[in-house]
Design an enzyme around this catalytic site. Structure first.
Site, PDB file in Angstrom:
ATOM      1  N   CYS A 285       4.423 -43.452  12.531  1.00  0.00           N
ATOM      2  CA  CYS A 285       5.523 -44.339  12.125  1.00  0.00           C
ATOM      3  C   CYS A 285       6.167 -45.113  13.269  1.00  0.00           C
ATOM      4  O   CYS A 285       6.450 -46.301  13.135  1.00  0.00           O
ATOM      5  CB  CYS A 285       6.576 -43.568  11.332  1.00  0.00           C
ATOM      6  SG  CYS A 285       7.405 -42.257  12.269  1.00  0.00           S
ATOM      7  N   HIS A 344      11.630 -40.365  10.650  1.00  0.00           N
ATOM      8  CA  HIS A 344      10.765 -41.465  10.242  1.00  0.00           C
ATOM      9  C   HIS A 344      11.356 -42.739  10.832  1.00  0.00           C
ATOM     10  O   HIS A 344      12.581 -42.867  10.956  1.00  0.00           O
ATOM     11  CB  HIS A 344      10.678 -41.563   8.717  1.00  0.00           C
ATOM     12  CG  HIS A 344       9.768 -42.652   8.257  1.00  0.00           C
ATOM     13  ND1 HIS A 344       8.468 -42.765   8.693  1.00  0.00           N
ATOM     14  CD2 HIS A 344       9.976 -43.716   7.433  1.00  0.00           C
ATOM     15  CE1 HIS A 344       7.917 -43.843   8.152  1.00  0.00           C
ATOM     16  NE2 HIS A 344       8.808 -44.429   7.392  1.00  0.00           N
ATOM     17  N   ASP A 367       9.324 -51.546   6.326  1.00  0.00           N
ATOM     18  CA  ASP A 367       8.638 -50.356   6.814  1.00  0.00           C
ATOM     19  C   ASP A 367       7.129 -50.562   6.731  1.00  0.00           C
ATOM     20  O   ASP A 367       6.551 -50.574   5.647  1.00  0.00           O
ATOM     21  CB  ASP A 367       9.058 -49.143   5.981  1.00  0.00           C
ATOM     22  CG  ASP A 367       8.537 -47.840   6.571  1.00  0.00           C
ATOM     23  OD1 ASP A 367       7.699 -47.900   7.490  1.00  0.00           O
ATOM     24  OD2 ASP A 367       8.969 -46.768   6.105  1.00  0.00           O
TER      25      ASP A 367
END
Length: 716
Positions: A285, A344, A367
């Site tokens: 991530c 995250h 994202d």
């Protein structure tokens, strides 16, 4: 004499040379860091070019039309072709050429691009005509057009020079990793102004499925920041396309580079481009988000990297994440995709949302980590941060998913023979902690949790949660044994309070010393009198995605607690139990389940432990100046009780180093120090950051950084 004047007056206007004045224009358009050799400008702002002719330009006699084109089949209807006449004054907000001045045979023209113009590489041509029947066309050159956050007319307008310096111009920063109680800043080289990065950014757009399916339509939508964000979000991962990075959440990185070993975006983007769009191995991530930050800042969209600690991945959108333990305190794997990640990382991009009702402009979550599909592709956002805070989960894009990441409830279950036996905990405030980004103009961390949600437990927070729940769950509130058990209230008053504490700082290579603090308190079932506890302890490696490995240590303790009594019970987790069992994150979860013999009920106690790596020291002896040797000393002391083998050191820093510098350091014996001296020759003036990564077999990432201000080269 009269004849020659007459002939000169009739002579056709011919172009002799063009000066796009790249250096001056780039300076005025805040693109000088990308280089001064070619013209890179921002929309909704004028730039000046100089045209040199065979004779002076006469506005009454000579007619000049400019043509700007982008994309594979430019059309005015699609916004990929613009034709505009040279006029004395600019009218309206469209493409224009105006405010010209004549100096001898030179013509200085101010060109203006509209705030709704398509971004990308353009070709510029000029048509000269002296009568309707005859015209000549001259190519003037090419330029790149970007979003303009300095212009109040642009959808990415950010009215603060301080914020623009941080979220557009800053080419380094930090990504926050680790655990909510052990947050680690990771230095990262965004490098958005390295000379070839702008070209790679447009190459990324040209490899998207939208472009491949309908190039002309794709280009025509490149004026829309929401569209560009969604395309980039899908293209940073490679789940659907020839995206930049391939994700890998296992532990075998032998076919590529471990996500922990990247120190910046430039090497990743260059490798992707050099191999014709083959996904780079590997990302997780923080790598996805950091590379997206580079691309978006390069294109002119204010962008920052945000970390959410204890981040829910709620794939079934029920706003509940279930965690399971057995009676021996072992955290169990789950077949469901729902997880609570230790942390995250995503992006926020700043923009006006014309597609939403008023009030949802500003920061939007994007994202690029491939978790869920959105309109068929692995991507997420833009989701308005304001909409997330207010529980307006019906607003596009992907707001319910992001809302759950920061707001879901956690239910911890005790399983026996695969069946849910009892609820050990129902946590309404354990998810979405310490939401963090780099502070503006500082190396400090900024906690931005309050922009995502009202204070935990406040009336506003619960009312927003109920509103979002009703929108997300609707008629799906069906009955199940789990929900029935949850509705019954689960764990009420307990006859004891349990806590786990470390008795000394945890260091990799040493035994971990803890103590259990147990205290008898009154409860309804057993208001007074002693109770008997059987406490089973289990230690497991904690993975980044919230999962665990098989147990590496177990212990059982029998306690008798009288009312009001406190007991401190020492525990020791030997180094040999964990030495070859940890992942690169170096996190251990110690869990204990205490069964109360008198009631048959159970209690859960948890302690997460982060093992600190050694510290890198970076010293710079003298003043840094462009082109002048700058001596850097990097030293590392192995504070562990074991040797570090196969050590390598990588140095990186935009404006300081072209690419990377690598050194093999061999083995670093316990207690010893290694020192490396390197001469750098800074390339660009201004604030810079040197990033240093030391990697070994035992510890994959020991990171350090040094902020360096580089002065401009002194005049000879």
């Amino acid at each position: 004499m009269f004849k020659s004047l007459y002939d000169q007056r009739l002579a056709a206007l011919e172009l002799r040379s063009v000066d796009l004045q790249s250096a001056k224009n780039n300076q005025e358009h805040h693109t000088q860091e990308m280089g001064l050799q070619r013209l890179i400008v921002r929309r909704s702002q004028s730039f000046t070019i100089q045209l040199h002719f065979n004779r002076p330009f006469h506005s009454k006699k000579d007619s000049i039309t400019f043509v700007a084109e982008t994309g594979p089949a430019p059309k005015e209807l699609l916004g990929t072709r613009a034709t505009f006449l040279l006029t004395q004054a600019r009218q309206g907000n469209g493409w224009s050429a105006s405010d010209f001045t004549v100096q001898a045979n030179s013509l200085f023209v101010s060109l203006f691009t509209p705030p709704s113009a398509v971004i990308g590489p353009y070709s510029l041509k000029m048509e000269i005509s002296q009568d309707p029947s005859h015209s000549t066309t001259h190519p003037l050159g090419t330029f790149i057009l970007l979003f303009n956050p300095w212009s109040a007319e642009d959808d990415v307008y950010l009215p603060s020079e301080t914020l623009l310096q941080e979220y557009i111009m800053m080419d380094y920063g930090f990504v926050y990793k680790g655990h909510e109680r052990f947050i680690t800043p990771w230095p990262w080289n965004y490098g958005q102004f390295e000379e070839d990065i702008i070209d790679i950014c447009f190459e990324i757009l040209n490899k998207s499925l939208y472009f491949l399916k309908n190039p002309s339509k794709d280009y025509s939508q490149r004026n829309d920041v929401v569209y560009i964000c969604r395309v980039v979000s899908a293209m940073i991962n490679s789940n659907d396309d020839s995206g930049v990075l391939q994700g890998n959440w296992g532990e075998d990185y032998s076919r590529g580079v471990s996500p922990l070993e990247w120190t910046g975006s430039v090497a990743i983007l260059r490798q992707w481009a050099a191999r014709g769009g083959q996904p780079v191995k590997y990302g997780q991530c923080w790598v996805f988000a950091a590379v997206m930050c580079t691309v978006m800042r390069c294109l002119g969209v204010p962008t920052r990297v945000v970390s959410n600690f204890r981040s829910a991945h709620n794939s079934d959108a029920n706003l509940t994440i279930d965690t399971y333990y057995d009676q021996h305190a072992e955290m169990l794997p789950t077949q469901k995709r729902d997880k609570i990640w230790n942390f995250h990382v995503w992006n926020e991009c700043w923009m006006i949302r014309k597609d939403l009702p008023p009030g949802y402009n500003g920061w939007q979550v994007l994202d690029p980590t491939p978790q869920q599909t959105s309109s068929g592709l692995f991507r997420c956002g833009p989701a308005s941060v304001k909409a997330i805070r207010e529980g307006e989960v019906h607003l596009p894009y992907d707001t319910p998913f992001v809302y759950a990441e920061v707001n879901a409830d956690e239910v911890v279950w005790l399983l026996k023979d695969g069946q849910a036996q009892e609820i050990l905990a129902h946590n309404t405030s354990s998810i979405g902690k310490e939401i963090s980004t780099k502070m503006v103009g500082s190396d400090q961390r900024q906690n931005i949790t309050s922009s995502y949600k009202y204070p935990e437990g406040s009336p506003e927070e619960r009312s927003v949660f109920m509103k979002a729940s009703q929108k997300m769950l609707g008629a799906r509130r069906t009955s199940s044994p789990f929900l029935d058990l949850l509705g019954s209230g689960g764990a009420v008053g307990q006859p004891a309070q349990l806590q786990l504490h470390l008795t000394r700082k945890p260091e990799w290579g040493q035994d971990l010393l803890l103590r259990l603090h147990a205290r008898r308190v009154a409860d309804r079932a057993h208001p007074r009198g002693p109770i008997h506890l059987v406490v089973g302890f289990c230690a497991q490696t904690l993975l980044h995605n919230g999962g665990t490995r098989e147990p590496l240590w177990r212990q059982k303790v029998h306690l008798t607690l009288d009312f009001g009594e406190d007991i401190q019970w020492p525990l020791s987790l030997p180094y040999n139990n964990y030495r070859n069992k940890l992942t690169d994150e170096k996190l251990i979860r110690v869990s204990g389940i205490a069964k109360v013999e008198e009631t048959g009920k159970s209690m859960l106690v948890l302690k997460d432990i982060s093992l600190e790596p050694p510290h890198i020291s970076i010293e710079v002896s003298e003043r840094a100046e462009v082109g002048k040797a700058l001596r850097v000393r990097v030293s590392l002391t192995n504070t562990l009780s074991v040797a570090l083998s196969h050590c390598t050191m990588v140095l990186e820093g935009s404006g300081l180093i072209n690419g990377q510098i690598s050194n093999d350091l061999g083995t670093l014996v316990a207690g010893h120090t290694i020192e490396i001296q390197v001469d750098l020759y800074p390339i660009k003036a201004g604030p810079r950051q040197l990033q240093v990564l030391v990697s070994s077999n035992e510890i994959k990432e020991i990171k350090g950084y040094k902020d360096i201000f580089v002065a401009a080269a002194r005049a000879p």
